[in-house]
Write an enzyme that holds these catalytic residues in place. Structure first.
Site, PDB file in Angstrom:
ATOM      1  N   ASP A  98       7.738   5.724 -16.878  1.00 50.77           N
ATOM      2  CA  ASP A  98       8.428   5.094 -17.592  1.00 50.77           C
ATOM      3  C   ASP A  98       9.067   5.569 -18.820  1.00 50.77           C
ATOM      4  OD1 ASP A  98       5.730   6.250 -18.273  1.00 50.77           O
ATOM      5  OD2 ASP A  98       4.975   4.494 -19.795  1.00 50.77           O
ATOM      6  N   GLN A 119       3.296   4.561 -16.272  1.00 48.63           N
ATOM      7  CA  GLN A 119       3.247   6.262 -14.829  1.00 48.63           C
ATOM      8  C   GLN A 119       1.437   6.299 -14.999  1.00 48.63           C
ATOM      9  OE1 GLN A 119       5.392   9.725 -16.799  1.00 48.63           O
ATOM     10  NE2 GLN A 119       4.679   9.896 -15.137  1.00 48.63           N
ATOM     11  N   HIS A 120       1.064   6.668 -13.731  1.00 50.04           N
ATOM     12  CA  HIS A 120       0.131   6.854 -12.814  1.00 50.04           C
ATOM     13  C   HIS A 120      -0.849   6.009 -12.133  1.00 50.04           C
ATOM     14  CE1 HIS A 120       0.713  11.042 -14.617  1.00 50.04           C
ATOM     15  NE2 HIS A 120       0.683  10.420 -15.820  1.00 50.04           N
TER      16      HIS A 120
END
Length: 483
Positions: free
Chosen positions: A239, A81-82
């Site tokens: 994830d 992520q991110h």
């Protein structure tokens, strides 16, 4: 190897360190073939990777799967992520991707929180209060420190979006992963134009958000991977949302994931909005919510302590009065982006094994505080449910016993491995069968595994760590300059 009972699907996990691919029988959940290939992460001030390495690693992982990958009828990608991926007009990276554990944007996070009405306003609008891990703060950092790179971007993607787009030629994302950017409003489930304007990001650069169960596209020509043109491609997801799918998670069941980072989460039917920012109000990949708290320092930090001591990671010894806060990469829960590791209580008779145990204690203490906040925010939580322990660390005896001792809960270790890739595979299978992806995973019985009985909670150790953390807060919060 016996023939598959149903069509084959591919689930992918593109994580911080590597990309893994599973070929799965959609009827039974049996893993028919698997592959894995590494990628590199920079050291120093930031944490960056070249997205093209992810694509190359995906190709290598699929090649390891052999002929089974060529027979797949659908594919889905779960990813870290991110991460901020910036692409030029030709779909090539403008610069390396800034990863989730790159905390250089901590000043931008603080400024954005202040400028947009404080943490309560952010929590109500986006479900989360942005930290240095969030994509919106990374974009703000890029615009401030590398304005030429920001101006050159013609598309902004998350890691799983990048790989999905290379498969389909379509710019897409999903609600689970986009909910971790900081520029998606959880109340309206749409991009927040005010936030985007604040950071100078044109919404035309962002991908279309695909609905749960919707086909994101089909595999196009010229991709160089062992997929047939026209193979269905699912939306994919972040994830943690993928792992929740991989477990077939029902609302209120607690999960602790022990990986490079640690996470604690549960599926909820209520939209989270924690004004403290500790619990991120993520969406899941189905239509519910995934309140989640994350620590930056988990297995990698503890392994580093073991290496410094010259010990195997399992060589722990009991009886320590030492407190070790293993905040080697800064920390997110508690929110201490500039912190470093801290050791307190060292004596002449302290052993190396006791020091290592204290590193486990410090890491698990942070995760249990995170889990308490996640469950307190969710009326569906079942306090008697075993804690599902997943991720690479879940297989380690020292991790299992530390979680068990400090939580006071029964702990269940699912036998299924690679839950992110399995969740992506379940999402791909749902495209073929019309089923909810979590229902697919429950049919595959992915969460089954041994249950370790509860033991009395070690309140003394928990109180000691809490006290040291409180007393050391001014030192841990001190800014030491850019990382």
């Amino acid at each position: 190897m016996s023939a598959a009972e149903g069509p084959l699907v591919v689930g992918v996990d593109t994580s911080t360190q590597s990309t893994k691919a599973l070929v799965v029988d959609a009827a039974t959940g049996r893993v028919v073939a698997s592959g894995q290939a590494p990628h590199t992460v920079s050291s120093g001030a930031g944490r960056e990777s070249d997205p093209r390495q992810w694509w190359e690693a995906l190709g290598e992982a699929l090649r390891q799967c052999g002929d089974a990958a060529r027979e797949a009828a659908a594919v889905s990608i779960g990813g870290q992520q991110h991460g901020l991926v910036t692409l030029d007009a030709h779909g090539e990276p403008v610069r390396p991707a800034m990863l989730w554990n790159d905390v250089r944007s901590a000043p931008q996070a603080r400024r954005l929180i202040e400028e947009l009405g404080g943490p309560e306003s952010w929590a109500e609008r986006t479900g989360s209060v942005p930290s240095a891990s969030f994509t919106v703060t990374k974009w703000a950092w890029l615009a401030e420190h590398e304005p030429d790179a920001a101006r050159a971007a013609r598309a902004v993607r998350l890691p799983h979006d990048y790989l999905t787009e290379r498969l389909t030629g379509e710019g897409t994302t999903d609600r689970g992963d986009v909910s971790g950017t900081g520029w998606w409003a959880s109340g309206t489930e749409a991009y927040d134009d005010d936030i985007l304007a604040r950071v100078g990001l044109d919404p035309a650069l962002l991908p279309r958000v695909v609905r749960p169960g919707e086909v994101a596209g089909t595999v196009r020509d010229g991709h160089g991977l062992p997929f047939t043109k026209g193979t269905l491609v699912a939306a994919g997801t972040g994830d943690n949302a993928a792992a929740a799918l991989g477990l077939g998670l029902r609302p209120g069941v607690p999960v602790m994931s022990l990986g490079t980072s640690g996470t604690a989460y549960a599926v909820s039917r209520r939209r989270p909005a924690d004004p403290t920012g500790t619990v991120a109000g993520f969406a899941d990949a189905r239509g519910d919510w995934l309140p989640l708290a994350c620590t930056l320092n988990c297995t990698l930090a503890v392994d580093r302590v073991a290496a410094l001591l010259g010990l195997d990671r399992e060589a722990v010894e009991p009886g320590t009065e030492v407190t070790l806060l293993p905040f080697l990469d800064g920390e997110r829960t508690p929110n201490l982006p500039n912190a470093s590791g801290l050791l307190h209580g060292l004596r002449h008779d302290t052993t190396a094994g006791q020091l290592l145990q204290s590193a486990y204690n410090g890491a698990v203490h942070s995760l249990l505080n995170a889990l308490d906040l996640v469950l307190d925010a969710d009326a569906d939580a079942d306090p008697s449910a075993p804690l599902l322990l997943i991720g690479g660390g879940a297989r380690g005896g020292a991790w299992q016993e530390t979680v068990r001792r400090l939580s006071g809960r029964a702990v269940q270790i699912p036998e299924a491995k690679e839950l992110v890739a399995l969740g992506a595979a379940a999402q791909a299978a749902g495209l073929l069968t019309g089923e909810d992806a979590a229902a697919v995973a429950r049919r595959w019985d992915t969460a089954s595994g041994p249950v370790l009985d509860a033991v009395p909670r070690d309140e003394e150790t928990l109180a000691r760590i809490t006290g040291v953390l409180s007393d050391a807060a001014p030192l841990l919060e001190r800014t030491t300059g850019p990382r």
